[in-house]
Design a protein around this motif. Structure first.
Motif, short mmCIF file in Angstrom:
data_model
loop_
_atom_site.label_atom_id
_atom_site.label_comp_id
_atom_site.label_asym_id
_atom_site.label_seq_id
_atom_site.Cartn_x
_atom_site.Cartn_y
_atom_site.Cartn_z
N ARG A 38 0.82 -1.22 0.00
CA ARG A 38 0.00 0.00 0.00
C ARG A 38 0.85 1.26 0.00
O ARG A 38 0.32 2.36 -0.19
CB ARG A 38 -0.93 -0.01 1.21
CG ARG A 38 -1.97 -1.11 1.14
CD ARG A 38 -2.85 -1.19 2.37
NE ARG A 38 -3.72 -2.36 2.29
CZ ARG A 38 -4.49 -2.78 3.29
NH1 ARG A 38 -4.48 -2.15 4.45
NH2 ARG A 38 -5.25 -3.85 3.13
N ILE A 39 2.14 1.13 0.22
CA ILE A 39 3.03 2.28 0.15
C ILE A 39 3.32 2.58 -1.32
O ILE A 39 3.67 1.69 -2.09
CB ILE A 39 4.36 2.01 0.88
CG1 ILE A 39 4.12 1.70 2.35
CG2 ILE A 39 5.30 3.21 0.73
CD1 ILE A 39 5.38 1.31 3.08
N ASP A 40 3.17 3.83 -1.70
CA ASP A 40 3.55 4.26 -3.05
C ASP A 40 4.55 5.39 -2.89
O ASP A 40 4.24 6.44 -2.31
CB ASP A 40 2.31 4.75 -3.81
CG ASP A 40 2.61 5.08 -5.27
OD1 ASP A 40 3.79 5.29 -5.60
OD2 ASP A 40 1.66 5.12 -6.07
N PRO A 41 5.78 5.18 -3.35
CA PRO A 41 6.80 6.23 -3.18
C PRO A 41 6.43 7.54 -3.85
O PRO A 41 7.02 8.59 -3.56
CB PRO A 41 8.05 5.61 -3.80
CG PRO A 41 7.55 4.52 -4.68
CD PRO A 41 6.31 4.01 -4.04
N ALA A 42 5.43 7.52 -4.75
CA ALA A 42 5.00 8.76 -5.40
C ALA A 42 4.12 9.61 -4.48
O ALA A 42 3.87 10.78 -4.77
CB ALA A 42 4.24 8.45 -6.69
N PRO A 357 15.02 -4.59 -6.19
CA PRO A 357 13.68 -5.07 -5.83
C PRO A 357 13.68 -6.58 -5.60
O PRO A 357 14.30 -7.34 -6.36
CB PRO A 357 12.83 -4.67 -7.04
CG PRO A 357 13.79 -4.59 -8.18
CD PRO A 357 15.08 -4.12 -7.60
N LEU A 358 12.97 -7.01 -4.54
CA LEU A 358 13.10 -8.38 -4.06
C LEU A 358 12.42 -9.40 -4.96
O LEU A 358 12.79 -10.57 -4.93
CB LEU A 358 12.54 -8.48 -2.64
CG LEU A 358 13.22 -7.58 -1.60
CD1 LEU A 358 12.55 -7.74 -0.25
CD2 LEU A 358 14.69 -7.91 -1.49
N GLY A 359 11.40 -9.01 -5.70
CA GLY A 359 10.71 -9.98 -6.54
C GLY A 359 9.61 -9.35 -7.35
O GLY A 359 9.43 -8.13 -7.34
N ALA A 360 8.85 -10.20 -8.04
CA ALA A 360 7.85 -9.72 -8.99
C ALA A 360 6.74 -8.91 -8.33
O ALA A 360 6.08 -8.10 -9.00
CB ALA A 360 7.25 -10.90 -9.75
N TYR A 361 6.53 -9.09 -7.03
CA TYR A 361 5.50 -8.32 -6.33
C TYR A 361 5.88 -6.85 -6.18
O TYR A 361 5.04 -6.00 -5.86
CB TYR A 361 5.22 -8.92 -4.95
CG TYR A 361 6.42 -9.02 -4.06
CD1 TYR A 361 6.82 -7.95 -3.26
CD2 TYR A 361 7.18 -10.18 -4.01
CE1 TYR A 361 7.94 -8.04 -2.46
CE2 TYR A 361 8.30 -10.28 -3.20
CZ TYR A 361 8.67 -9.22 -2.43
OH TYR A 361 9.79 -9.31 -1.65
N ASP A 362 7.15 -6.53 -6.39
CA ASP A 362 7.63 -5.14 -6.35
C ASP A 362 7.56 -4.58 -7.77
O ASP A 362 8.12 -5.15 -8.71
CB ASP A 362 9.06 -5.11 -5.83
CG ASP A 362 9.59 -3.71 -5.60
OD1 ASP A 362 9.17 -2.79 -6.31
OD2 ASP A 362 10.45 -3.55 -4.71
N ALA A 363 6.86 -3.45 -7.93
CA ALA A 363 6.70 -2.86 -9.26
C ALA A 363 8.03 -2.54 -9.92
O ALA A 363 8.14 -2.52 -11.16
CB ALA A 363 5.84 -1.60 -9.16
N SER A 364 9.05 -2.31 -9.12
CA SER A 364 10.36 -1.98 -9.69
C SER A 364 11.05 -3.19 -10.32
O SER A 364 11.98 -3.02 -11.10
CB SER A 364 11.27 -1.39 -8.60
OG SER A 364 10.76 -0.16 -8.13
N TYR A 365 10.60 -4.39 -9.97
CA TYR A 365 11.27 -5.59 -10.48
C TYR A 365 11.15 -5.66 -12.01
O TYR A 365 12.14 -5.91 -12.71
CB TYR A 365 10.67 -6.83 -9.83
CG TYR A 365 11.35 -8.12 -10.23
CD1 TYR A 365 12.60 -8.44 -9.72
CD2 TYR A 365 10.75 -9.01 -11.11
CE1 TYR A 365 13.23 -9.62 -10.08
CE2 TYR A 365 11.37 -10.19 -11.48
CZ TYR A 365 12.62 -10.49 -10.97
OH TYR A 365 13.24 -11.66 -11.34
#
Length: 435
Positions: A38-42, A357-365
């Motif tokens: 739920r955290i969005d860096p934007a 990014p740790l995995g596919a669940y991270d948008a940055s991956y």
């Protein structure tokens, strides 16, 4: 009376939060973020109301007696100053899903952790790797040591995980003994710590254990037999990376998880034996130096970003890598990925070793993969993980043989089972067990 209330982190990986309350005191553990997606860096953080914001998002609990007055008022709970009895925390290790909320506590709340975790936490604060502010009232306890608050005694026991300083605990109360494993594994550098933890905690009244590796797919835990061959271990990874260092024709770039400090330290000598120098960014060099001051460290110039350097560190610039790519391995944080654009001609392989990014669940991956594809850098995923395989989850529960087994920190905690536990309870959020 000892009441154990399970508040969050029960059917998810993250946000474990349990309250142990006796007549004399309240012990709480851990205090990381739930539903961190739920955290969005934007979205700009509101420092003046961050604790309340995160609690209203469900990332932190609406727990009375731990927040500053303004946050407590916004949440409709009593502040720390209004707690009716002593309140304290135990934090098992420095992964964000177990400690990320420390910034939001009232500054007066005492927080206990292993002495090594405290060393790491202080460096995280110094490097700005926290959300808002450091929590000053943290107390480091040596492995095997214990502390007492009123009628609760907590023993801090080492356990092996992919984060330096990891610990479980044994909590003694007038009504019985509780054991909390934190996160653990048997394929790290110190499997003997995990085994010793289980042996020391035999016969506990209540065992609270993680269950990450049974989160996906069906597992009949009671039918599992001991593996005939060991899983890939940290020592396997050392061998794999040494082989790559000898065989690859160009620069190796590696993305570590920075809180797995021992891995990075061991890889320095491992790469040196294979004829390469591991070059770190200044932030990770600071973490390594905090635990291994004897290490001879090399720091990559373009990623210093104004961070202070120790005089004994040797700075390595981009020109050195371009001139002698087979002589180096570059540790590169995801935030510095554009540095690859100037190194492409000499990069042979990008090794993703549990870093962010740790995995596919991270948008940055997906963005990392797209970047590497666009510039033509081969991607090599060399994850090892920090959690015990299903057989060893059962081994832990079988060895301790508790009167009550409570698995959590898993999408499917109901798959954690032991024939040697007296009974198993799968609590709902807010459920209380009275010992």
């Amino acid at each position: 009376m000892t009441n154990v209330t399970f508040i969050s982190g029960l059917k998810e990986i993250g946000g474990t939060f349990v309250r142990v309350e006796t007549d004399g005191a309240v012990c709480l553990f851990d205090f990381g973020f739930a539903v961190a997606a739920r955290i969005d860096p934007a979205v700009r953080l509101r420092a003046e109301s961050l604790a309340a914001d995160y609690a209203r998002l469900g990332m932190l609990p609406r727990e009375p007696g731990i927040y500053e007055p303004a946050a407590a008022a916004a949440l409709g709970v009593a502040p720390y100053a209004g707690a009716g009895k002593p309140v304290f925390f135990f934090i098992s290790h420095m992964h964000i899903d177990h400690m990320g909320g420390l910034d939001m506590l009232d500054p007066g709340v005492p927080v206990y952790m292993s002495a090594e975790s405290l060393t790491l936490y202080r460096r995280l604060v110094a490097q700005g790797d926290i959300t808002m502010r450091g929590h000053d009232r943290c107390i480091g306890v040596p492995y095997g040591g214990q502390f007492t608050v009123e009628d609760i005694t907590v023993e801090v026991l080492p356990i092996d995980h992919d984060c330096i300083g990891a610990a479980g605990c044994r909590i003694r109360t007038p009504a019985g003994t509780l054991v909390y494993t934190g996160d653990y594994r048997f394929h790290g550098f110190h499997p003997e710590r995990t085994r010793a933890f289980a042996e020391a905690c035999r016969g506990a009244d209540l065992l609270i254990t993680e269950g990450v590796t049974v989160s996906n797919g069906d597992v009949d835990m009671l039918s599992l037999s001991e593996p005939t061959e060991p899983d890939r271990t940290e020592y396997t990874l050392l061998e794999e990376f040494a082989a790559l260092a000898r065989e690859e024709p160009g620069l190796l770039v590696v993305n570590y998880y920075e809180r797995n400090v021992e891995r990075v330290w061991r890889h320095i000598d491992n790469f040196a034996a294979a004829g390469r120098t591991l070059v770190l960014d200044a932030r990770l060099a600071d973490y390594v130096a905090a635990f291994y001051p004897q290490a001879r460290l090399h720091v990559y110039g373009p990623t210093i970003h104004g961070r202070p350097l120790r005089p004994e560190w040797q700075v390595v610039n981009r020109s050195a890598l371009l001139a002698d790519p087979t002589g180096y391995v570059l540790q590169l944080d995801y935030a510095d990925s554009y540095e690859l654009l100037d190194l492409v001609p000499c990069v042979s392989r990008y090794l993703h070793a549990d870093g962010a990014p740790l995995g596919a669940y991270d948008a940055s991956y997906a963005k990392l993969l797209e970047l590497l594809k666009a510039i033509g850098v081969p991607y090599d995923y060399r994850s090892l993980g920090g959690h015990a395989s299903p057989y060893y989850l059962r081994w832990m529960a079988d060895t301790i043989a508790p009167r009550i087994l409570v698995p959590l920190h898993s999408f499917r905690p109901e798959q954690v089972a032991s024939a040697r536990a007296g009974c198993r309870i799968l609590p709902q959020a807010g459920q209380t067990i009275t010992l």
